[in-house]
Enzyme design. Structure first.
Site, PDB file in Angstrom:
ATOM      1  N   GLU A  25      -3.533   7.234  -4.114  1.00  0.00           N
ATOM      2  CA  GLU A  25      -3.766   6.187  -3.606  1.00  0.00           C
ATOM      3  C   GLU A  25      -3.378   4.904  -4.253  1.00  0.00           C
ATOM      4  O   GLU A  25      -4.129   4.600  -5.218  1.00  0.00           O
ATOM      5  CB  GLU A  25      -4.635   5.934  -2.495  1.00  0.00           C
ATOM      6  CG  GLU A  25      -4.753   4.434  -1.837  1.00  0.00           C
ATOM      7  CD  GLU A  25      -6.068   4.462  -0.932  1.00  0.00           C
ATOM      8  OE1 GLU A  25      -5.858   4.551   0.243  1.00  0.00           O
ATOM      9  OE2 GLU A  25      -7.076   4.570  -1.592  1.00  0.00           O
ATOM     10  N   TYR A  27       0.800  -1.207  -0.075  1.00  0.00           N
ATOM     11  CA  TYR A  27       0.074  -0.129  -0.022  1.00  0.00           C
ATOM     12  C   TYR A  27       0.976   1.206  -0.012  1.00  0.00           C
ATOM     13  O   TYR A  27       1.940   1.308   0.793  1.00  0.00           O
ATOM     14  CB  TYR A  27      -1.027   0.119   1.321  1.00  0.00           C
ATOM     15  CG  TYR A  27      -1.637   1.368   1.457  1.00  0.00           C
ATOM     16  CD1 TYR A  27      -2.820   1.445   0.726  1.00  0.00           C
ATOM     17  CD2 TYR A  27      -1.361   2.487   1.985  1.00  0.00           C
ATOM     18  CE1 TYR A  27      -3.571   2.719   0.707  1.00  0.00           C
ATOM     19  CE2 TYR A  27      -1.922   3.516   2.127  1.00  0.00           C
ATOM     20  CZ  TYR A  27      -3.260   3.507   1.575  1.00  0.00           C
ATOM     21  OH  TYR A  27      -3.930   4.915   1.628  1.00  0.00           O
TER      22      TYR A  27
END
Length: 426
Positions: free
Chosen positions: A237, A149
């Site tokens: 993101e 992530y």
């Protein structure tokens, strides 16, 4: 660690009232995943091959094109909506489960897409009734060996950009932050100098990329930051950014959000706007220059000034009511804008009363009062209308309201206005 991850997420939600959160939400401009991939590609962030279609036939044709270019034989099919959790979602109309599907057969793509297109997808991030799927991205599936992530955010805690990284990618990052906060790494970035080579390498190591992939990952991290700054993003993101067997380091899923205040210099981003993904009331308000956000209550608010609007909603709640919206008409609202505001508010079937709270500064109270009266007569307000005026020429404004012949309840101050609005619907 948690506070930086939660900028725009859990901590921000916990630290502010629901009304302030709503006001913040409208400042973010979102685009679809396939559009995010376009921007990623432009800035050197590696992505897999993809096509997009708005009909089952277009998606089928896109999959056939992809099949000629792909290294593998698996295709991923993704519903394009402004919400996460698509893979675990379901469709209201037919009960079909999963807004993300996989297939190794090009011939199956059209049928799968037909079950998605035109139907409402419900996820943990959509409204209860779901959102309509009008486009689908079909993409080359990649053989992932590890998922990470990575995000860049404008972090209030650090007063500037910050990188948020976790080796535990491909899952709900809020859950990771709550259950394994030690797995979240936050790196503040100096906005004047930008991300350094060493910071990029350090982040790649935090993500536990294999030694052979650290340099490639560091380059992608720097390129992602370049995209973040160049496009005035509030968040970029990648979940996941992945290591693969045949594609090296690659962005598998990207989500970007932008600051609406900077859209005047982001023409490409603006061209990606999809009004069908937005509240139609907010779209109509935007057309006439009003700042509107729909809420779930039954007392509609018409206020000039964002701070006063949030205070108005808070005091309605304090007095036992529920605000139906945030609506800031601004300091220089015209009579036409006021009329449009009344039309917008009264069109909401949940609206049982309207509270007008105006401070006459730039615009005088008598001018505002006349605009309210004319707008109410033009639109026709069938629910109780409470008006509180304060500021320049307030007495003249109150006189205009009193002599209007309309069933308008005057209020002396904000507290009085909220009490009367709540009482009007009880």
């Amino acid at each position: 660690m948690m506070s930086a991850v939660a900028f725009g997420r859990a901590a921000f939600r916990a630290q502010t009232s629901p009304f302030i959160r709503a006001a913040q939400h409208v400042r973010n401009f979102n685009i679809h995943e396939f559009q995010s991939k376009i921007l990623c590609d432009q800035h050197g962030v590696a992505i897999q091959k993809w096509r997009v279609g708005s009909t089952a036939q277009e998606c089928q044709a896109g999959a056939a094109e992809l099949a000629k270019e792909m290294k593998g034989d698996e295709i991923v099919i993704k519903a394009q909506v402004h919400a996460g959790g698509r893979g675990k979602g379901h469709f209201v109309e037919n009960g079909f489960k999963g807004g993300v599907q996989f297939t190794t057969s090009v011939d199956e793509v059209g049928g799968i897409c037909d079950k998605m297109l035109g139907n409402h997808l419900v996820t943990n991030q959509t409204i209860p009734g779901g959102v309509p799927v009008r486009q689908i991205m079909v993409a080359e599936s990649v053989d992932i060996t590890s998922e990470k992530y990575l995000a860049f955010l404008m972090d209030r805690a650090h007063g500037g950009p910050a990188a948020v990284a976790s080796r535990m990618g491909g899952m709900d990052i809020e859950a990771v932050a709550e259950e394994n906060p030690e797995e979240i790494h936050v790196t503040p970035i100096n906005i004047e100098t930008g991300i350094t080579d060493q910071q990029a390498v350090d982040i790649a190591n935090q993500l536990e990329f294999t030694p052979d992939n650290v340099d490639e990952a560091a380059t992608m991290i720097k390129n992602l930051y370049s995209l973040f700054i160049a496009k005035d993003a509030v968040q970029v993101e990648l979940n996941p950014i992945a290591e693969t067997k045949d594609h090296g380091v690659i962005c598998v899923d990207a989500k970007l959000g932008f600051d609406e205040n900077a859209l005047y210099r982001q023409k490409e981003v603006v061209s990606y706007r999809d009004p069908t993904e937005e509240d139609p009331r907010e779209v109509e308000a935007d057309k006439v220059g009003l700042n509107y956000i729909g809420l779930d209550g039954n007392i509609a608010c018409l206020v000039n000034g964002a701070g006063l609007a949030m205070a108005t909603m808070d005091i309605i709640k304090l007095k036992g009511g529920e605000p139906a919206n945030f609506l800031d008409v601004g300091g220089g609202a015209t009579e036409e804008q006021v009329a449009a505001a009344f039309k917008l508010l009264t069109a909401d079937p949940k609206c049982e009363a309207v509270l007008v709270n105006i401070f006459g500064g730039i615009m005088k109270c008598d001018v505002i009062a006349q605009g309210i009266v004319n707008a109410a007569k033009t639109v026709g307000v069938s629910v109780p209308l409470v008006v509180r005026l304060e500021g320049t020429n307030v007495e003249l404004g109150k006189q205009i309201i009193a002599e209007s012949g309309l069933a308008i309840t005057p209020a002396n101050d904000l507290d009085d206005a909220a009490v009367k609005a709540v009482a009007a619907i009880q």
